[in-house]
Design an enzyme around this catalytic site. Structure first.
Site, mmCIF file in Angstrom:
data_model
loop_
_atom_site.group_PDB
_atom_site.id
_atom_site.type_symbol
_atom_site.label_atom_id
_atom_site.label_comp_id
_atom_site.label_asym_id
_atom_site.label_seq_id
_atom_site.Cartn_x
_atom_site.Cartn_y
_atom_site.Cartn_z
ATOM 1 N N CYS A 18 44.806 45.737 107.088
ATOM 2 C CA CYS A 18 45.585 44.614 107.616
ATOM 3 C C CYS A 18 45.056 43.281 107.117
ATOM 4 O O CYS A 18 45.717 42.249 107.302
ATOM 5 C CB CYS A 18 45.601 44.654 109.146
ATOM 6 S SG CYS A 18 47.029 45.536 109.805
ATOM 7 N N ASP A 91 72.433 54.079 100.208
ATOM 8 C CA ASP A 91 72.304 55.345 100.933
ATOM 9 C C ASP A 91 73.188 55.361 102.173
ATOM 10 O O ASP A 91 73.748 56.406 102.535
ATOM 11 C CB ASP A 91 70.843 55.570 101.349
ATOM 12 C CG ASP A 91 69.964 55.992 100.190
ATOM 13 O OD1 ASP A 91 70.485 56.582 99.232
ATOM 14 O OD2 ASP A 91 68.745 55.736 100.239
ATOM 15 N N GLY A 141 59.968 43.163 109.682
ATOM 16 C CA GLY A 141 59.382 43.676 108.451
ATOM 17 C C GLY A 141 57.883 43.515 108.403
ATOM 18 O O GLY A 141 57.208 43.319 109.423
ATOM 19 N N HIS A 142 57.357 43.570 107.197
ATOM 20 C CA HIS A 142 55.914 43.509 106.973
ATOM 21 C C HIS A 142 55.676 42.910 105.594
ATOM 22 O O HIS A 142 56.456 43.146 104.658
ATOM 23 C CB HIS A 142 55.304 44.918 107.039
ATOM 24 C CG HIS A 142 53.822 44.939 106.893
ATOM 25 N ND1 HIS A 142 52.965 44.574 107.911
ATOM 26 C CD2 HIS A 142 53.023 45.287 105.856
ATOM 27 C CE1 HIS A 142 51.712 44.694 107.503
ATOM 28 N NE2 HIS A 142 51.724 45.121 106.253
ATOM 29 N N THR A 143 54.623 42.118 105.464
ATOM 30 C CA THR A 143 54.262 41.529 104.179
ATOM 31 C C THR A 143 52.814 41.844 103.852
ATOM 32 O O THR A 143 51.989 42.029 104.752
ATOM 33 C CB THR A 143 54.440 39.994 104.211
ATOM 34 O OG1 THR A 143 53.649 39.451 105.276
ATOM 35 C CG2 THR A 143 55.898 39.608 104.407
#
Length: 354
Positions: A18, A91, A141-143
């Site tokens: 992290c 998708d 989200g995540h960065t």
């Protein structure tokens, strides 16, 4: 234990885990400039700042989920965000669904804080433009820091429970329709070697920026039996999945398969995507590979596609009208590329006509 942040040029000292996240200040400023869509089925989204997004599912609907991620193939983060979003949403469209939410995972190259902030905002705004047009909302989200710019989206969608499109429902007498031309893998491999013409890459980019949403709607209206999107495994790889799951065989007309400008020249020069050799193993499913391989277009059947088109098995009586509708709606190179036949014994399931 995390060490203090290293200078921007000292990449060897950057933390993992992290500790590799993009800083909170950068993230807060960027998210503050992104207005939520406030879709009614999004209970908790981007503005809530919770640990997870929350989505309600109406009665009679089925929740669809998919995820994809890849490094940037163009230099402009805003354009790349759009391409990645189109790719990831395909998708959902391929299964007859309506996209509703997306979670972004973005990797940013280490740079000064202000540069990372600009890159992240351009990336997310590009993706959000496509999501907005599709009726979907970015909800979290995540960065992280990474060696190169990359973006992934975990997308969800809703579909009528009784109208899910699957790969394995092809029927003899169906016609195969492909909505976009092939060749992105080979063309961008050529660009990396500085051997692609500018207009080739421009054409490929325009194709990747075109959504599959309208094509999916056309297929639903024309009672498509089976559908999938053409992506990393190439046309033959994804077609084989459909044929195997449907217990049928197919015949492909190679001259009818649409190709991007420059793809034939690139493949003829022996330039292919790094995934191409693995995809080529599927020629074992081709009934006449020795004859088919004489055609210059044959290698492109195994070319991995980014933001490629949809491949559908459409009832024969609807095929021509469906193609006309697809072309009128913007998929100008949509084409009938083959037919579905009843399975014959233990023969290879895919025949190529030259």
């Amino acid at each position: 234990m995390e060490t203090p942040a290293a200078p921007a040029g000292d990449r060897l000292m950057r933390c993992r885990g992290c500790g590799s996240k993009v800083g909170a200040a950068v993230l807060e400023r960027v998210l503050g400039r992104i207005d939520p869509e406030n879709l009614p089925d999004v209970v908790l989204g981007l503005e809530a700042g919770e640990d997870a997004a929350a989505l309600s599912v109406p009665p009679g609907q089925t929740l669809l989920q998919s995820v994809d991620m890849f490094p940037a193939i163009v230099d402009d983060p805003y354009v790349f965000g759009q391409i990645a979003a189109n790719h990831c949403l395909s998708d959902i469209f391929a299964m007859g669904g309506r996209p509703r939410t997306a979670l972004a995972v973005a990797a940013l190259p280490l740079a000064p804080e202000d540069r990372m902030e600009v890159t992240l905002e351009e990336l997310l705004q590009g993706a959000r433009r496509v999501l907005h047009r599709a009726g979907a909302e970015l909800v979290g989200g995540h960065t992280l820091e990474g060696p190169e710019l990359a973006l992934g989206l975990a997308v969800s969608g809703l579909a009528d429970s009784g109208r899910l499109l699957r790969k394995g429902a092809m029927a003899p007498g169906d016609r195969l329709i492909l909505t976009k031309p092939l060749g992105t893998g080979a063309l961008f491999a050529a660009q990396m070697r500085l051997k692609a013409k500018g207009r080739w890459i421009q054409g490929a980019q325009e194709s990747m920026l075109r959504s599959n949403q309208q094509a999916a709607g056309s297929f639903l209206r024309h009672m498509v039996h089976a559908c999938t999107d053409v992506s990393g495994f190439g046309l033959l790889g994804h077609l084989f999945e459909m044929v195997r799951d449907s217990n049928v065989q197919v015949r492909i007309s190679l001259p009818a398969v649409p190709l991007l400008e420059g793809a034939i020249e690139t493949a003829g020069a022996g330039i292919h995507s790094s995934l191409h050799p693995q995809n080529l193993r599927l020629q074992g499913a081709v009934r006449n590979p020795r004859l088919a391989s004489r055609a210059p277009a044959f290698p492109l059947l195994f070319d991995p596609q980014t933001a490629g088109g949809l491949l559908a098995s459409v009832p024969g009586q609807h095929a021509e009208t469906c193609v006309e509708e697809l072309r009128a709606g913007g998929d100008s190179e949509a084409a009938i590329i083959g037919a579905v036949e009843a399975k014959e014994g233990g023969r290879e399931p895919i025949a190529i006509d030259l």
